[in-house]
Design an enzyme around this catalytic site. Structure first.
Site, PDB file in Angstrom:
ATOM      1  N   ASP A 188     -35.270  -9.991  14.180  1.00 37.68           N
ATOM      2  CA  ASP A 188     -35.165  -8.680  13.896  1.00 37.68           C
ATOM      3  C   ASP A 188     -34.249  -7.953  14.965  1.00 37.68           C
ATOM      4  O   ASP A 188     -33.578  -8.485  15.869  1.00 37.68           O
ATOM      5  CB  ASP A 188     -36.691  -7.753  13.866  1.00 37.68           C
ATOM      6  CG  ASP A 188     -36.570  -6.554  13.149  1.00 37.68           C
ATOM      7  OD1 ASP A 188     -35.329  -6.170  12.624  1.00 37.68           O
ATOM      8  OD2 ASP A 188     -37.564  -6.204  12.506  1.00 37.68           O
TER       9      ASP A 188
HETATM   10  C1  BGC Z   1     -36.238  -3.443  10.891  1.00 40.14           C
HETATM   11  C2  BGC Z   1     -35.951  -4.729   9.888  1.00 40.14           C
HETATM   12  C3  BGC Z   1     -34.545  -4.355   9.267  1.00 40.14           C
HETATM   13  C4  BGC Z   1     -33.567  -4.414  10.422  1.00 40.14           C
HETATM   14  C5  BGC Z   1     -32.248  -4.165  10.242  1.00 40.14           C
HETATM   15  C6  BGC Z   1     -35.238  -3.347  11.854  1.00 40.14           C
HETATM   16  O1  BGC Z   1     -35.403  -2.158  12.647  1.00 40.14           O
HETATM   17  O2  BGC Z   1     -37.595  -3.951  11.418  1.00 40.14           O
HETATM   18  O3  BGC Z   1     -36.863  -4.445   8.836  1.00 40.14           O
HETATM   19  O4  BGC Z   1     -34.104  -5.450   8.467  1.00 40.14           O
HETATM   20  O5  BGC Z   1     -33.837  -3.113  11.452  1.00 40.14           O
HETATM   21  O6  BGC Z   1     -31.670  -2.982   9.758  1.00 40.14           O
END
Ligand code: BGC
Length: 750
Positions: free
Chosen positions: A286
């Site tokens: 993530d």
């Molecule tokens: C979130 C993810 C997301 C990623 C990219 C993160 O803060 O937890 O779910 O896909 O950002 O935007």
């Protein structure tokens, strides 16, 4: 003694006899291509493939030279958030013509519940209990997003969520592993389409692996403690379903589980994901979750974080750049091996080959006709109707008569941006149809007074105007809830009532004595205990998306009926959370016989003299609305629950049938739900588990026999020795309208 039918899926120590759950088709031609390419790549280029570079979607002017150069040198494997089509084209052109081995890039975006045409939030989509709706929504999203060059979405989010305080419950498939698995499969099929190398196919990313929804107290990013049995029986099934449907990628969660941050958890990423499940796509972290292992207290610095990530088997690092900075050094120091790097890169290349990017990496050029098409809008409207849950309809107030005088009041009645909900960066609010604009377009004779200008508003200066308008009307429609920003990532709430002064305004309006329809647009269940008696009907539309207005219009006036059923248990007060129907029974199950309300306790009562069962003195033990609950505009009667046998064996299948009759006076839809309880187990079992459901539609007066088939496979679960199977013994079975209601029978498994 109980005989356990063992279907051992070996975990940890028993890896030698491991049986993979997802069949991996070894494709020699593909593997040869991957190995051949790997032999030509420099170490720098390999490290580049592990790098997912994030950019701001708001980059103005020309493409930064630094990015172009990084691509030219093969230092980037994929991009996130490049939403300028020319930049996509330019970067891909550089990658495929100027970089050392001309390896194409993948462009990623969070396409969560629609791209331009926004569908209801995922929790709303889950309320549809409808795989076709989920699949068509993700197909539409893929068609629209791919026209911008996006070929990878960070969806579906498959975190089981049992706590409505958690802001990301809005993105979740709800609390039930069976329903979530059906939806997970459907989303993947829709995003990825019929073929991964179709230019409109987005590779899916099942996220967040794993246990993110179990964050303590619903506080985002927080610690999850999940034992092996729960991991296998509750949290993993939706991911397994997504992998089985072919999800090419998976994202690690921000949280730690049992003390290990997911991005550094070798047990999760290797033993469970690769060895048990047989996943052969790639794992992405993530956002910065690799370097966040430092504040977690699991890595001492970036270099250590990179080492942990590589050793755990995490292929691609999102935004933080610890791999880019330290992999070379770690190799030189012998802390990781080139074989490990090769294997991590191979997983990524394999997916790029499957996507056909080496043959055709060009963005589909003409996109104008693909956005907000009539068909997409129609599907979004249908999804909003199928997702909306009618919670209360006193005296059959709904549907309303269009010829009566109506006043619309409330902070979300005309908020084109807010009704789209969380994660809708690309949805253009000028395309949103709000309830107010839709009522106007349909020439409904109504007055609109906002009353409160946003959901958290505490100013009462418009109250009198709203009250005056209400006095002139026959019906009040109050459209409130939460603005989009109040749910989603990092937006947990401790109190989940209607925010601001909405309750107060509703109470003022109730004094007038006109019937009130409360329409809630929100990212989570909202506790409405304080106002439930003040309103006559309650329609939960979640954040319904672009077509929320027409959907609400059709439901309010009865052109359509709300068809959703709750995918989460709806609490009376936040203090009941976490709350879910498939809980364990305890040694002292709550019961209405034993329950003593806090106000009924005699003053000076002696310690332990009162109902010692598992309940709250003040909130009792039942939710406001159970899992699976939802009303329509007609009524259904369930009779004649029949089992083909009272004994299930490995050789037979139980046929379970029930007669359902539409006892109202209009056509209606029902979601018939089948629950099972394994009464005694070598590990305690939930009080009920959803095993099957069927959506039916019956004309007034019509009766239908609905039949389900149940086989041993449907009853299997993991015990805490990680044995997967069913134990002989008694089962209860219910068919009903929701988790708290149903006709009951029993059977034995022998
Ligand atoms: C979130 C993810 C997301 C990623 C990219 C993160 O803060 O937890 O779910 O896909 O950002 O935007």
């Amino acid at each position: 003694m109980k005989r356990i039918h063992i279907y051992i899926i070996t975990i940890l120590g028993l890896l030698i006899s491991c049986k993979k759950e997802t069949s991996v088709k070894t494709n020699n031609a593909l593997e040869n291509k991957v190995s051949e390419l790997l032999t030509k790549m420099t170490l720098e280029e390999k490290i580049g493939q592990l790098n997912l570079r994030g950019t701001s979607s708001r980059v103005k002017g020309s493409l930064p030279e630094e990015l172009k150069q990084a691509v030219r040198e093969g230092k980037v494997g994929a991009f996130l958030n490049v939403m300028n089509k020319q930049y996509v084209d330019e970067l891909q052109q550089i990658a495929t013509t100027e970089s050392p081995n001309k390896i194409p890039l993948i462009f990623a975006r969070d396409v969560i519940h629609g791209f331009k045409t926004i569908f209801p939030i995922p929790l709303g989509m889950a309320a549809s209990w409808d795989a076709d709706v989920a699949k068509s929504s993700s197909r539409v999203a893929a068609i629209e997003a791919s026209s911008f060059g996006v070929r990878w979405t960070f969806a579906p989010m498959l975190d089981i969520a049992r706590d409505a305080r958690w802001g990301r419950i809005a993105e979740s498939p709800g609390e039930d592993p069976y329903l979530a698995s059906i939806l997970g499969k459907a989303y993947v099929e829709g995003f990825q389409g019929d073929s991964l190398n179709d230019p409109t196919s987005l590779i899916a990313c099942a996220k967040h692996f794993i246990g993110y929804g179990a964050a303590i107290g619903g506080r985002d990013y927080n610690t999850a403690i999940i034992n092996k049995e729960l991991l296998q029986n509750v949290y993993l099934p939706p991911f397994k379903a997504a992998f089985k449907a072919g999800s090419q990628t998976v994202m690690t969660a921000f949280n730690e589980m049992n003390g290990i941050p997911a991005s550094g958890d070798k047990y999760l990423l290797q033993d469970i994901l690769r060895k048990q499940i047989g996943f052969d796509g790639f794992v992405v972290s993530d956002w910065n979750s690799v370097t966040e292992m430092i504040p977690h207290g699991f890595a001492k610095d970036e270099k250590h974080a990179a080492k942990i990530g590589i050793n755990a088997g995490l292929n691609m690092e999102m935004t933080s750049q610890s791999y880019e900075k330290y992999v070379k050094e770690l190799l030189q120091e012998g802390k990781i091996t080139e074989n490990q790097i090769n294997s991590l890169v191979a997983d990524i290349l394999r997916v790029k080959f499957r996507m056909g990017l080496f043959e055709n990496s060009k963005r589909a050029q003409d996109d104008s006709g693909k956005l907000y098409t009539e068909n997409h809008l129609q599907l979004a409207k249908e999804a909003a109707i199928k997702s909306s849950v009618l919670l209360k309809n006193e005296g059959n107030l709904l549907p309303l008569n269009k010829n009566k005088k109506i006043v619309i009041i409330g902070p979300l009645a005309n908020k084109p941006r807010e009704q789209l909900g969380t994660w809708t960066f690309d949805g253009d609010k000028t395309h949103t149809k709000t309830p107010v604009t839709t009522f106007q377009q349909n020439n409904v004779d109504f007055t609109f007074v906002e009353g409160l200008t946003f959901s958290r508003d505490i100013a009462e200066n418009q109250f009198q105007k709203a009250i005056n308008a209400a006095k002139q009307s026959d019906f009040i429609i109050f459209i409130g809830g939460e603005e989009a920003i109040l749910s989603g990532e990092a937006h947990s709430r401790a109190n989940i009532n209607l925010p601001g002064k909405q309750e107060k305004l509703i109470k003022e309006l109730a004094k007038i004595g006109k019937p009130i329809v409360l329409v809630i647009m929100a990212g989570r269940p909202i506790t409405i205990t304080n106002i439930i008696k003040d309103v006559d009907a309650v329609l939960m539309t979640w954040h319904p998306g672009t077509m929320g207005g027409p959907a609400i219009y059709d439901m309010i006036f009865g052109n359509e009926e709300p068809q959703g059923r709750l995918p989460v248990t709806w609490p009376k007060v936040a203090g009941q959370l976490p709350l879910f129907y498939n809980h364990k029974n305890t040694g002292r199950p709550a019961s209405s016989k034993e329950f003593v309300h806090i106000n009924d306790i005699p003053i000076g009562a002696w310690q332990s003299s009162l109902g010692n069962t598992s309940h709250y003195l003040d909130a009792g033990f039942t939710p406001h609305f159970p899992f699976g609950y939802g009303l329509g505009y007609t009524t259904f009667e369930y009779t004649n629950l029949t089992l083909s046998s009272n004994v299930l064996t490995n050789a037979n299948t139980l046929k379970i049938s029930v007669d359902i009759k539409n006892t109202g006076n209009r056509k209606g839809n029902e979601i018939v739900q089948l629950y099972v309880q394994d009464v005694v187990g070598s590990i305690t079992r939930p009080v009920k588990e959803l095993k099957k459901f069927k959506k039916i539609s019956l004309e007034a007066g019509e009766q239908q026999t609905v039949t389900f088939e149940l086989e041993v496979n449907d009853l299997k679960y993991y015990n805490n020795k990680m044995e997967y199977g069913v134990e002989q013994g008694d089962f209860n079975i219910w068919i009903g309208k929701n988790a708290a209601n149903g006709l009951k029978e029993t059977f034995k498994y022998e």
